[in-house]
Design an enzyme around this catalytic site. Structure first.
Site, PDB file in Angstrom:
ATOM      1  N   ARG A  85     -12.303 -12.234 -11.949  1.00 47.07           N
ATOM      2  CA  ARG A  85     -12.806 -11.013 -11.334  1.00 47.07           C
ATOM      3  C   ARG A  85     -13.582 -11.399 -10.091  1.00 47.07           C
ATOM      4  O   ARG A  85     -14.420 -12.306 -10.132  1.00 47.07           O
ATOM      5  CB  ARG A  85     -13.728 -10.258 -12.295  1.00 47.07           C
ATOM      6  CG  ARG A  85     -14.057  -8.843 -11.842  1.00 47.07           C
ATOM      7  CD  ARG A  85     -15.147  -8.202 -12.684  1.00 47.07           C
ATOM      8  NE  ARG A  85     -16.488  -8.582 -12.227  1.00 47.07           N
ATOM      9  CZ  ARG A  85     -17.605  -7.965 -12.618  1.00 47.07           C
ATOM     10  NH1 ARG A  85     -17.545  -6.959 -13.479  1.00 47.07           N
ATOM     11  NH2 ARG A  85     -18.778  -8.363 -12.155  1.00 47.07           N
ATOM     12  N   TYR A 101     -23.418  -4.188  -6.420  1.00 47.61           N
ATOM     13  CA  TYR A 101     -23.099  -4.485  -7.817  1.00 47.61           C
ATOM     14  C   TYR A 101     -22.237  -5.741  -7.937  1.00 47.61           C
ATOM     15  O   TYR A 101     -21.322  -5.973  -7.155  1.00 47.61           O
ATOM     16  CB  TYR A 101     -22.347  -3.321  -8.481  1.00 47.61           C
ATOM     17  CG  TYR A 101     -21.766  -3.737  -9.795  1.00 47.61           C
ATOM     18  CD1 TYR A 101     -22.581  -3.879 -10.911  1.00 47.61           C
ATOM     19  CD2 TYR A 101     -20.430  -4.103  -9.911  1.00 47.61           C
ATOM     20  CE1 TYR A 101     -22.072  -4.337 -12.118  1.00 47.61           C
ATOM     21  CE2 TYR A 101     -19.912  -4.557 -11.108  1.00 47.61           C
ATOM     22  CZ  TYR A 101     -20.739  -4.672 -12.204  1.00 47.61           C
ATOM     23  OH  TYR A 101     -20.221  -5.146 -13.381  1.00 47.61           O
ATOM     24  N   ASP A 108     -14.010  -4.715 -10.138  1.00 46.55           N
ATOM     25  CA  ASP A 108     -14.735  -3.679 -10.855  1.00 46.55           C
ATOM     26  C   ASP A 108     -15.338  -2.686  -9.873  1.00 46.55           C
ATOM     27  O   ASP A 108     -16.187  -3.047  -9.048  1.00 46.55           O
ATOM     28  CB  ASP A 108     -15.848  -4.323 -11.701  1.00 46.55           C
ATOM     29  CG  ASP A 108     -16.554  -3.337 -12.613  1.00 46.55           C
ATOM     30  OD1 ASP A 108     -16.224  -2.133 -12.572  1.00 46.55           O
ATOM     31  OD2 ASP A 108     -17.436  -3.776 -13.381  1.00 46.55           O
ATOM     32  N   HIS A 121     -17.056  -0.107 -10.944  1.00 43.66           N
ATOM     33  CA  HIS A 121     -18.310   0.232 -11.629  1.00 43.66           C
ATOM     34  C   HIS A 121     -18.731   1.684 -11.434  1.00 43.66           C
ATOM     35  O   HIS A 121     -19.896   1.983 -11.166  1.00 43.66           O
ATOM     36  CB  HIS A 121     -19.437  -0.718 -11.211  1.00 43.66           C
ATOM     37  CG  HIS A 121     -20.328  -1.095 -12.357  1.00 43.66           C
ATOM     38  ND1 HIS A 121     -21.604  -0.617 -12.491  1.00 43.66           N
ATOM     39  CD2 HIS A 121     -20.112  -1.873 -13.435  1.00 43.66           C
ATOM     40  CE1 HIS A 121     -22.147  -1.094 -13.591  1.00 43.66           C
ATOM     41  NE2 HIS A 121     -21.261  -1.865 -14.191  1.00 43.66           N
ATOM     42  N   GLU A 161     -10.986  -1.852 -12.285  1.00 44.81           N
ATOM     43  CA  GLU A 161     -11.773  -1.423 -13.441  1.00 44.81           C
ATOM     44  C   GLU A 161     -12.782  -0.339 -13.066  1.00 44.81           C
ATOM     45  O   GLU A 161     -13.379  -0.399 -11.989  1.00 44.81           O
ATOM     46  CB  GLU A 161     -12.504  -2.651 -14.004  1.00 44.81           C
ATOM     47  CG  GLU A 161     -13.469  -2.372 -15.127  1.00 44.81           C
ATOM     48  CD  GLU A 161     -14.305  -3.591 -15.465  1.00 44.81           C
ATOM     49  OE1 GLU A 161     -15.344  -3.415 -16.130  1.00 44.81           O
ATOM     50  OE2 GLU A 161     -13.936  -4.717 -15.065  1.00 44.81           O
ATOM     51  N   GLU A 170     -15.473   0.359 -21.228  1.00 47.95           N
ATOM     52  CA  GLU A 170     -16.533  -0.482 -21.783  1.00 47.95           C
ATOM     53  C   GLU A 170     -17.729   0.334 -22.271  1.00 47.95           C
ATOM     54  O   GLU A 170     -18.461  -0.122 -23.144  1.00 47.95           O
ATOM     55  CB  GLU A 170     -16.991  -1.540 -20.778  1.00 47.95           C
ATOM     56  CG  GLU A 170     -17.782  -1.019 -19.603  1.00 47.95           C
ATOM     57  CD  GLU A 170     -18.213  -2.145 -18.664  1.00 47.95           C
ATOM     58  OE1 GLU A 170     -19.424  -2.336 -18.493  1.00 47.95           O
ATOM     59  OE2 GLU A 170     -17.330  -2.817 -18.105  1.00 47.95           O
ATOM     60  N   ARG A 222     -10.783  -0.812 -22.470  1.00 52.92           N
ATOM     61  CA  ARG A 222     -11.782  -1.877 -22.486  1.00 52.92           C
ATOM     62  C   ARG A 222     -12.895  -1.663 -23.513  1.00 52.92           C
ATOM     63  O   ARG A 222     -13.971  -2.235 -23.403  1.00 52.92           O
ATOM     64  CB  ARG A 222     -12.396  -2.021 -21.086  1.00 52.92           C
ATOM     65  CG  ARG A 222     -11.418  -2.660 -20.118  1.00 52.92           C
ATOM     66  CD  ARG A 222     -11.970  -2.887 -18.737  1.00 52.92           C
ATOM     67  NE  ARG A 222     -13.377  -3.167 -18.650  1.00 52.92           N
ATOM     68  CZ  ARG A 222     -13.934  -4.355 -18.929  1.00 52.92           C
ATOM     69  NH1 ARG A 222     -13.185  -5.368 -19.351  1.00 52.92           N
ATOM     70  NH2 ARG A 222     -15.238  -4.516 -18.809  1.00 52.92           N
ATOM     71  N   GLU A 280     -12.463 -10.263 -21.250  1.00 54.97           N
ATOM     72  CA  GLU A 280     -13.518 -10.672 -20.329  1.00 54.97           C
ATOM     73  C   GLU A 280     -14.368 -11.761 -20.995  1.00 54.97           C
ATOM     74  O   GLU A 280     -14.660 -11.693 -22.185  1.00 54.97           O
ATOM     75  CB  GLU A 280     -14.401  -9.477 -19.978  1.00 54.97           C
ATOM     76  CG  GLU A 280     -15.506  -9.792 -18.984  1.00 54.97           C
ATOM     77  CD  GLU A 280     -16.315  -8.564 -18.602  1.00 54.97           C
ATOM     78  OE1 GLU A 280     -17.008  -8.598 -17.566  1.00 54.97           O
ATOM     79  OE2 GLU A 280     -16.236  -7.553 -19.335  1.00 54.97           O
ATOM     80  N   TRP A 329     -24.844   3.852 -11.194  1.00 54.06           N
ATOM     81  CA  TRP A 329     -24.963   2.395 -11.162  1.00 54.06           C
ATOM     82  C   TRP A 329     -23.752   1.805 -11.890  1.00 54.06           C
ATOM     83  O   TRP A 329     -23.109   0.942 -11.406  1.00 54.06           O
ATOM     84  CB  TRP A 329     -26.248   1.897 -11.851  1.00 54.06           C
ATOM     85  CG  TRP A 329     -26.371   0.422 -11.665  1.00 54.06           C
ATOM     86  CD1 TRP A 329     -26.829  -0.228 -10.561  1.00 54.06           C
ATOM     87  CD2 TRP A 329     -26.004  -0.618 -12.588  1.00 54.06           C
ATOM     88  NE1 TRP A 329     -26.771  -1.592 -10.718  1.00 54.06           N
ATOM     89  CE2 TRP A 329     -26.262  -1.849 -11.986  1.00 54.06           C
ATOM     90  CE3 TRP A 329     -25.473  -0.606 -13.885  1.00 54.06           C
ATOM     91  CZ2 TRP A 329     -26.014  -3.078 -12.610  1.00 54.06           C
ATOM     92  CZ3 TRP A 329     -25.217  -1.824 -14.508  1.00 54.06           C
ATOM     93  CH2 TRP A 329     -25.496  -3.036 -13.879  1.00 54.06           C
TER      94      TRP A 329
END
Length: 402
Positions: free
Chosen positions: A147, A159, A210, A212, A236, A262, A283, A339, A402
């Site tokens: 990643r 991030y 990602d 995020h 992601e 996630e 995920r 991951e 975030w």
């Protein structure tokens, strides 16, 4: 066989972990992970006051019944605190059952579907040059998938840019620190990162990124489209998933594979995404989605729609979750990737485990159970430390995801 006692162990060897230990009247014990980044004490209270008293005297072999008791029996259900508490119990019970059987956990799940589990690491840098160098270091360590995250010009503490190369902890202060975000700058910058990575290393390694939760559906679709020439393994968390229909907009405009989940707690959080084939990888985690018992149901649903697993595995999950995840990954037919963000040496000392990394893959061990334990004496040397995840604000001061 009865559950005789259970206790919660909180330790902070570099970051906070919440561990549940269940003891039986026959001397066999199991451990589970209930860690929730920045909200650990909420789970501790729920376990101690609402779960453990109910477990005493139960038959630990009745894993499914206990799962249903804790889920259906809680009128207020499905939240992240509840599901992490259930997950900790579930992991510990599977650990006990596998120890009783004298088998590694994956054997109880149905045996091996693969010999090893492909993992991806986190390469990051303050700018594109540093990230390209970091990706090269992961390639030299044998990783097949990496990643890549880079600092974004004009964005404060972007991030994914950590303070360490192999492991870092974003929960960095007793109160949330403030980071920045600028979508336009990111959309200009991220494609340049992957253009440079492909020019430098070619297309033999999998690259991931990602988002995020930072982009709107239209912005995420734009990013996915721009990144198509660089053949990402996945993009992601490209947009917040509370509205699962948002992914339809992204899907309509890009062929870049999409991954999410996630922060999901149950199968209901991903049902529409999977059934409508709006994602390619799910995920969800063992600790976040109610343990192995419930994660199996999510994976089975996903398999009907050719969606593969890609479990979250950052250091906000303890080695207990990683051990369970590897047994799950070794069994699950529709596996995609795992991951793997390495824990600190102090964490590994507190949580001895039998899984190993070799040639870009993790290998679960053959120890009866899930192969991870906790050294309570060493755990006691690392007391709890309040730590929050950061928040993000736009340039005009507005709150952002975030």
């Amino acid at each position: 066989m009865k559950i005789q006692d259970a206790k919660v162990i909180v330790t902070s060897p570099g970051r906070n972990f919440v561990t549940l230990k269940i003891l039986t009247d026959q001397g066999v014990y199991g451990i589970g992970d209930a860690t929730m980044n920045g909200r650990e004490l909420a789970v501790v209270t729920y376990l101690q006051d609402h779960v453990i008293p109910c477990l005493i005297g139960m038959d630990p072999r009745r894993i499914e019944d206990i799962w249903q008791y804790l889920y259906r029996g809680a009128y207020w259900r499905r939240g992240p605190v509840t599901m992490r508490a259930i997950a900790a119990v579930d992991m510990a019970l599977w650990d006990i059952k596998a120890k009783m059987a004298g088998m590694p956990l994956y054997q109880l799940l149905g045996g091996r579907s693969r010999d090893r589990v492909m993992v991806y690491g986190h390469a990051n840098g303050a700018d594109i040059g540093e990230t390209v160098e970091a990706v090269g270091q992961y390639i030299d360590m044998g990783y097949k998938a990496i990643r890549a995250q880079s600092g974004v010009p004009g964005v404060k503490d972007a991030y994914g840019v950590g303070r360490g190369k192999l492991h870092y902890e974003p929960a960095d202060a007793a109160l949330p620190s403030v980071t920045g975000w600028d979508t336009r700058q990111a959309l200009n910058h991220v494609p340049k990162l992957f253009e440079k990575l492909r020019d430098t290393y070619g297309f033999d390694h999998h690259l991931l990124h990602d988002g995020h939760h930072r982009y709107t559906p239209q912005e995420a679709a734009n990013l996915g489209k721009i990144l198509e020439p660089y053949q990402l393994f996945w993009l992601e968390d490209c947009t917040p998933a509370e509205n699962q229909e948002a992914f339809r907009i992204v899907r309509q405009h890009t062929t870049t594979p999409l991954a999410v989940g996630e922060i999901f707690n149950t199968i209901w959080d991903c049902k529409d995404l999977i059934q409508n084939q709006l994602i390619d990888y799910i995920r969800c985690t063992v600790v976040g989605a109610g343990g192995i018992t419930h994660l199996r149901r999510i994976a089975d649903l996903a398999s009907l729609y050719q969606v593969r697993t890609g479990c979250h595995g950052a250091t906000d999950l303890s080695p207990v979750t990683m051990g369970c995840a590897l047994h799950f990954d070794t069994w699950v037919p529709n596996f995609g990737i795992q991951e793997y963000m390495r824990h600190t040496e102090a964490t590994d000392e507190v949580f001895p485990h039998d899984y190993i990394f070799a040639d870009g893959h993790l290998h679960c061990g053959e120890t009866p159970g899930h192969g991870v334990d906790i050294d309570e004496e060493k755990a006691a040397r690392h007391p709890y430390k309040p730590a929050y995840l950061p928040v993000a604000r736009l340039g005009d001061g507005s709150m952002w995801n975030w």
